[in-house]
Design an enzyme around this catalytic site. Structure first.
Site, short mmCIF file in Angstrom:
data_model
loop_
_atom_site.label_atom_id
_atom_site.label_comp_id
_atom_site.label_asym_id
_atom_site.label_seq_id
_atom_site.Cartn_x
_atom_site.Cartn_y
_atom_site.Cartn_z
CG HIS A 155 -2.28 0.54 0.97
ND1 HIS A 155 -2.51 1.58 0.10
CD2 HIS A 155 -3.50 0.21 1.49
CE1 HIS A 155 -3.81 1.87 0.08
NE2 HIS A 155 -4.43 1.04 0.90
N GLY A 206 -2.22 3.96 -9.70
CA GLY A 206 -1.28 5.01 -9.31
C GLY A 206 -0.97 5.94 -10.46
CD GLU A 228 -7.67 3.78 -11.83
OE1 GLU A 228 -7.30 4.87 -12.32
OE2 GLU A 228 -8.03 3.65 -10.65
CG LEU A 229 -1.67 3.91 -15.18
CD1 LEU A 229 -0.68 3.97 -16.34
CD2 LEU A 229 -0.99 3.48 -13.90
CB CYS A 262 -8.18 8.12 -11.25
SG CYS A 262 -6.65 7.72 -10.40
#
Length: 454
Positions: A155, A206, A228-229, A262
């Site tokens: 994490h 991130g 997943e950016l 995001c």
């Protein structure tokens, strides 16, 4: 490595957990690896029961976990409560649909009997961010555990207590102890974990830089990744939009979680016919947001998670202002020791400004003006990101047609972009690849096997 839990609202240190040693990391990976054979062959009904137990454990400790989330990461307490509840619902969704999703699928072929069988991959490394410290983990962990995978979690370093709490919650259900391990390790050790032959795949949520680094190492070792950016989601308001509805959702989508999402609306693309009126209403709504202690019910704007992130955001804003953008609201750091940034609106943002070209991960909305819907869609797609986007119009047929033109993983008409256990979630272009949630997120970390029998 020094770990610190710092309260973003006042800058005070809450806790300094002890980082894991290399030996402890090795032990955790080995134990997760050893636990896989038994866990992956545990009857599906039993794995579903464990997910229901995890949901119950989350709800039983909802207030405690939400308080920890707010103190360590900074979001509004009411948002933290909603996050824990969403985690519970996600676990229940997969528990309730596990048998359906993992049933053998008969395939017509030249064999007398052929079908698809879904098989767990092994031990999965999850590299997770701080902005939704519980939901980001559980939206991956629930389907991964249902599939029969074991997990090691790395994490974000500023939410170590949340990381340990997740491990404790999962283990409190009686699930086999080594099915889930939290690693309190520095980011510099992640490449070493990826390279370990006992790790079979990696999921990361991130930054673009982190995604490129992780994908590069994983590719060297021929390991699957789901990334997943970042995102710079367009919020396209057409000339026939219900402005009351659009403004209400604009405020929620941009300033929830202090704008640190995001899939937050980041680029407000307004057709000129309604641009000034939308901005007027938007400004009125934004200026009444109340910064303060996120544990207090009256607070409506949380601090950002870290001071360095706030400072980076302000540099992006200053760059835009120096190049001709107009500060409609805010555009300054907040007062006091907390990591607050004023709820802000930047108008007249154009290419060449950092605010146009980069993701603004904080409470700053940028305004782009379009002469008509054609230019609006061109602006919406003129980005290297492709996570989500929304269209606002009272003509649903028109909205659906334009939604099909958005270059992104999720397009919403008259609703803010959100994650939902029932809907696939993920992006294209520099927003990453692969999918989380729904049955498609489940299959990402499974071996989809063909069985052929004559």
């Amino acid at each position: 490595m020094s770990l610190k839990s710092i309260n973003p609202a006042d800058g005070n240190t809450i806790e300094t957990p002890t980082a894991h040693t290399a030996l402890q990391m090795e032990y955790a990976i080995e134990q997760a690896h050893q636990a896989f054979p038994e866990w992956s062959t545990t009857h599906l009904d039993q794995r579903c029961r464990y997910l229901h137990e995890i949901a119950l454990a989350l709800r039983n400790k909802k207030e405690e976990l939400a308080r920890l989330c707010t103190l360590e990461m900074g979001k509004l307490y009411k948002e933290s409560l909603a996050e824990i509840e969403k985690c519970a619902q996600g676990c229940e969704y997969y528990a309730d649909h596990g048998a359906e999703f993992l049933a053998h699928e008969a395939i017509a072929s030249d064999a007398g009997n052929s079908y698809i069988r879904y098989q767990a991959m092994g031990t999965i490394l999850a590299v997770m961010p701080w902005n939704f410290p519980f939901w980001q983990v559980f939206r991956f962990a629930a389907p991964a555990l249902l599939a029969g995978n074991t997990i090691v979690l790395k994490h974000a370093s500023n939410v170590p207590q949340c990381a340990l709490a997740i491990e404790q919650i999962i283990r409190s259900t009686g699930i086999p102890y080594d099915v889930f391990h939290t690693l309190l390790i520095p980011s510099s050790w992640v490449a070493r974990v990826i390279a370990d032959p006992r790790i079979h795949a990696i999921t990361l949520t991130g930054s673009e830089a982190a995604g490129r680094a992780v994908a590069g190492v994983a590719a060297q070792h021929l390991k699957k990744t789901v990334l997943e950016l970042g995102g710079s989601d367009p919020f396209v308001v057409l000339d026939d939009a219900d402005l009351d509805l659009a403004v209400k959702n604009a405020v929620l989508s941009r300033f929830m979680n202090a704008g640190q999402s995001c899939i937050a609306a980041k680029r407000f693309i307004l057709v000129e016919a309604i641009a000034d009126e939308f901005i007027r209403r938007f400004k009125q709504a934004v200026e009444v947001l109340i910064p303060g202690d996120p544990m207090q019910e009256g607070t409506t704007l949380a601090p950002m998670s870290r001071h360095d992130l706030r400072d980076e955001l302000h540099e992006q804003v200053l760059d835009a202002l120096s190049k001709g953008a107009i500060a409609v609201a805010g555009c300054l750091p907040g007062a006091g020791n907390g990591a607050f940034y004023q709820a802000s609106i930047l108008d007249r943002v154009i290419p060449g400004m950092r605010a146009y070209d980069e993701e603004l991960f904080g409470p700053v909305a940028i305004i782009l003006r379009a002469s008509d819907e054609i230019e609006a869609m061109q602006l919406a797609n003129n980005t290297r990101f492709g996570l989500g986007g929304s269209i606002w119009t009272q003509d649903k047929v028109r909205g659906e047609k334009l939604a099909h033109q958005l270059q992104c993983g999720a397009a919403f008409v008259n609703g803010m972009v959100k994650s939902d256990p029932r809907l696939p979630f993920g992006g294209i272009k520099d927003s990453g690849y692969g999918r989380e949630l729904s049955r498609y997120g489940l299959y990402e970390f499974m071996n989809i096997r063909t069985i052929w029998i004559r």
